[in-house]
Motif scaffolding. Sequence first.
Motif: not given
Length: 153
Positions: A92-101
Amino acid sequence: MKERILQKTLIVLLVLVACIMVSCEEEQEGDNISKYDIVYYKWHLTKFVDVPNKIEKFPQMNSDKVYWIKFDSQNDNFSGRTYSNSIKGFYQMDVEKKTLVFTNLNVGQSLELYDGDKFFNTLTLVQNFHLSGDTLRLLYNNKMNYMQFEKIE
């Protein structure tokens, strides 16, 4: 006359200082990062980094055939390779928040050698990422540690 020369010199100095400050300003990264800068590529692990302790550890028995991951854009699947096993799972990636799980990680059943267990176990801890050119950092432990990858495909 001396005042005019001093004023002109001061103006030139101010302009030079302003130019130097603008040219030295750190380029903001990440504003134009897209998911497609990461997916479709194969990323090879180059090192484990412990920032607070200033330790860099290079994986044992490393080559571009082991310790890699590849993100797929469809269904958010990813695949990878430890030293002895294949890895599969979801991300799961959120490019704006730079999160990756990484979730639902599956690894083969072979006895793992060298840093294969560390690589796999660290993937389960990843929370954020940082992309700079062909270098991808997967951050964990409240961004105090990361695995660094280089794009190879």
